[in-house]
Structure formats: C-alpha cells, structure tokens
Design an enzyme around this catalytic site. Structure first.
Site, PDB file in Angstrom:
ATOM      1  N   CYS A 134       0.840  -1.200   0.000  1.00  0.00           N
ATOM      2  CA  CYS A 134       0.000   0.000   0.000  1.00  0.00           C
ATOM      3  C   CYS A 134       0.877   1.253   0.000  1.00  0.00           C
ATOM      4  O   CYS A 134       0.642   2.199  -0.756  1.00  0.00           O
ATOM      5  CB  CYS A 134      -0.927   0.000   1.216  1.00  0.00           C
ATOM      6  SG  CYS A 134      -2.078   1.392   1.253  1.00  0.00           S
ATOM      7  N   CYS A 135       1.941   1.250   0.852  1.00  0.00           N
ATOM      8  CA  CYS A 135       2.861   2.396   0.874  1.00  0.00           C
ATOM      9  C   CYS A 135       3.555   2.561  -0.474  1.00  0.00           C
ATOM     10  O   CYS A 135       3.811   3.686  -0.907  1.00  0.00           O
ATOM     11  CB  CYS A 135       3.905   2.219   1.980  1.00  0.00           C
ATOM     12  SG  CYS A 135       3.285   2.469   3.661  1.00  0.00           S
ATOM     13  N   CYS A 217      -0.590   8.643   7.406  1.00  0.00           N
ATOM     14  CA  CYS A 217      -1.959   8.375   6.974  1.00  0.00           C
ATOM     15  C   CYS A 217      -2.852   8.125   8.193  1.00  0.00           C
ATOM     16  O   CYS A 217      -2.415   7.543   9.191  1.00  0.00           O
ATOM     17  CB  CYS A 217      -1.988   7.161   6.061  1.00  0.00           C
ATOM     18  SG  CYS A 217      -1.216   7.436   4.457  1.00  0.00           S
ATOM     19  N   CYS A 220      -3.212   4.622   9.785  1.00  0.00           N
ATOM     20  CA  CYS A 220      -1.938   4.010  10.189  1.00  0.00           C
ATOM     21  C   CYS A 220      -1.192   4.839  11.228  1.00  0.00           C
ATOM     22  O   CYS A 220      -0.012   4.619  11.474  1.00  0.00           O
ATOM     23  CB  CYS A 220      -1.049   3.803   8.972  1.00  0.00           C
ATOM     24  SG  CYS A 220      -1.790   2.714   7.737  1.00  0.00           S
ATOM     25  N   CYS A 245       7.978   3.386   5.799  1.00  0.00           N
ATOM     26  CA  CYS A 245       7.094   3.154   4.660  1.00  0.00           C
ATOM     27  C   CYS A 245       7.860   2.895   3.375  1.00  0.00           C
ATOM     28  O   CYS A 245       7.267   2.673   2.338  1.00  0.00           O
ATOM     29  CB  CYS A 245       6.164   4.350   4.474  1.00  0.00           C
ATOM     30  SG  CYS A 245       7.054   5.893   4.253  1.00  0.00           S
TER      31      CYS A 245
HETATM   32 FE1  SF4 Z   1      -1.307   2.831   2.986  1.00  0.00          FE
HETATM   33 FE2  SF4 Z   1      -1.051   3.152   5.629  1.00  0.00          FE
HETATM   34 FE3  SF4 Z   1       1.104   3.297   3.996  1.00  0.00          FE
HETATM   35 FE4  SF4 Z   1      -0.743   5.237   4.034  1.00  0.00          FE
HETATM   36  S1  SF4 Z   1       0.664   4.644   5.712  1.00  0.00           S
HETATM   37  S2  SF4 Z   1       0.196   4.362   2.248  1.00  0.00           S
HETATM   38  S3  SF4 Z   1      -2.666   4.025   4.295  1.00  0.00           S
HETATM   39  S4  SF4 Z   1      -0.204   1.484   4.433  1.00  0.00           S
END
Ligand code: SF4
Length: 255
Positions: A134-135, A217, A220, A245
């Site tokens: 996701c990151c 985010c 998170c 991340c």
């Molecule tokens: Fe995705 Fe969380 Fe990374 Fe943001 S911090 S990009 S929501 S995994």
C-alpha cells in the site's frame, strides 16, 4: 565543507528569545547549520527539492526555505488517506508561505483501484507485505515522480525519532532513489523543533496537540503516550524495526 548562510533574517532575534527549555545559543547554531545544509543542497546538489509531509520537522524546513528564499522546490505526497487536520494545514500553508509553491503528487489511480480490488480498502492491516505494498502504491511511486530529475532531496529526518533513524547522516547517498538525501535536522531534538516553531510562530498540524508527534496516513497513525517512542504511533501493530514506509529505507550512511 559547508558555509553558514546569511539567508535567515531573524537568526539573531531567535538567539534572544528562544524557549527557556533549550539553550538559545545552541539553537542559533543549529539553525545556522541547517541553513548551511539547505544552502549546500541548493547550490552544490541542485536541483534540490524539499519533501514536506506537514509534520513538525517538515514545517520547520519549509519555514527555513521560505524565510531564506533558497532556490529549492517543495512537494508533498497526498496518499488519499491523510487526516483532515493535515489537509487543513496544507490549505493554510498556502497563505502562510506565500513565496513557496508546493506541488502535490497523488497516487496512480489505476494502481490504487487494483490494490483495493485485490486486498480491500484497509488491506494494509493484514500483513507487513500488504502494508508495504500500500505504501509503495500510495507513496513510493508518487515519490519517484517527485524526485525525477532532481540531484538531491531534503528531508526532516532526525536521529532520535526511532531505531530506524539512528544512523541518519546530514548528507547521505540514497541508493533506492539514486540521489543525495540531505537531512538538516538530523541532530535536532524534539525540543529544538518546537522551540523553533514557537519562536517563529509557524503553523502546525492540530494533531500534534492531541498526542501525535509523528503524523502519516489516518488509518496508520495514532496518538502516543509521553514515554513512548515518537514514532510508536506509526503502524503500531508492527514490530518497531519494520515501521518505515520505504521513503527512508535503512542503509549504510555516506558522506
Ligand atoms: Fe497505505 Fe497506511 Fe502506507 Fe498510508 S501509511 S500508504 S494508508 S499502508
């Protein structure tokens, strides 16, 4: 060899009225050193760009760049999952830092749609791998675009922030992105950061006043207790040594 920049117009004023919790002379010196690093990046490692997440450290750097008129671009990554308070600060920064244009980079829509289709809107809670994926989609790919054509990027990393950042050098080679990374606040303490913010009355994210020393985010990031590591609220369900991340992967320090 860095030389102190004459750019900062209020440096001597700062020395007179810094927070009593921090030695004014020490902070004066830290500001001079940070300016010298930004100056070094803007002159010797150009084109340079400042990554601004609108956390406390990045706001200090944004203020230094704005006050000093350093020729560096500024960008932010909007992952689409930020807190409303961060968007509020992004908006107010437009009027506070009138001489700085902040470019916003968004994730590739098709990649986000694919991730959500395969793993769900909050699939990042299921495993470290899915969190990193996701990151990668929401941060790393837009970062690549933001850094394209740049010779250096300026970040708000500080050594005391976490175990993953203790080897941060003021200038180091960023192998993953193929350019120099400059961290003018590497040696600053949290008190130094907030003494600067108070003195120069820099706008900050409202979440800092609710126990969020580090802000990312919304799904998170959570508030931390006073005794906890400043980044303990980031991906709190993971082990401390995985809590990055990918923007700042662990690697050997350079010059
Ligand atoms: Fe995705 Fe969380 Fe990374 Fe943001 S911090 S990009 S929501 S995994």
């Amino acid at each position: 060899m860095f030389q102190a920049s004459p750019h900062h117009p209020n440096r001597s004023m700062f020395a007179m009225s810094a927070s009593p919790a921090v030695a004014a002379r020490d902070l004066d010196d830290l500001i001079a050193a940070a300016e010298a690093l930004i100056d070094h990046a803007s002159r010797d490692l150009a084109p340079a760009t400042l990554a601004c997440s609108f956390g406390a450290e990045d706001i200090v750097l944004l203020d230094l760049v704005a006050r000093g008129g350093f020729p560096v671009s500024v960008f932010t990554l909007d992952t689409g999952r930020l807190h409303q308070e961060t968007y509020d600060l992004m908006q107010s920064a437009r009027s506070h830092f009138r001489n700085v244009r902040i470019e916003t980079y968004f994730p590739d829509a098709t990649s986000v749609e694919s991730y959500v289709r395969d793993h769900g809107i909050n699939g990042f809670y299921d495993s470290v791998q899915l969190r990193e994926r996701c990151c990668a989609v929401r941060k790393l790919e837009p970062l690549k675009r933001a850094l394209a054509g740049k010779r250096s990027w300026i970040t708000g990393l500080r050594r005391e922030q976490s175990v993953t950042r203790r080897v941060t050098a003021p200038v180091e080679w960023d192998q993953a992105n193929g350019l120099d990374k400059v961290s003018p606040l590497a040696e600053w303490s949290n008190d130094d950061v907030w003494a600067y913010i108070r003195h120069f009355d820099v706008p900050t994210n409202a979440l800092h006043r609710r126990g969020f020393p580090s802000i990312g985010c919304a799904p998170c990031t959570r508030a931390v207790e006073p005794h906890e590591d400043p980044r303990a609220g980031r991906w709190w369900w993971e082990n401390a040594d995985t809590r990055e991340c990918g923007l700042h992967p662990k690697h050997k320090t350079g010059a």
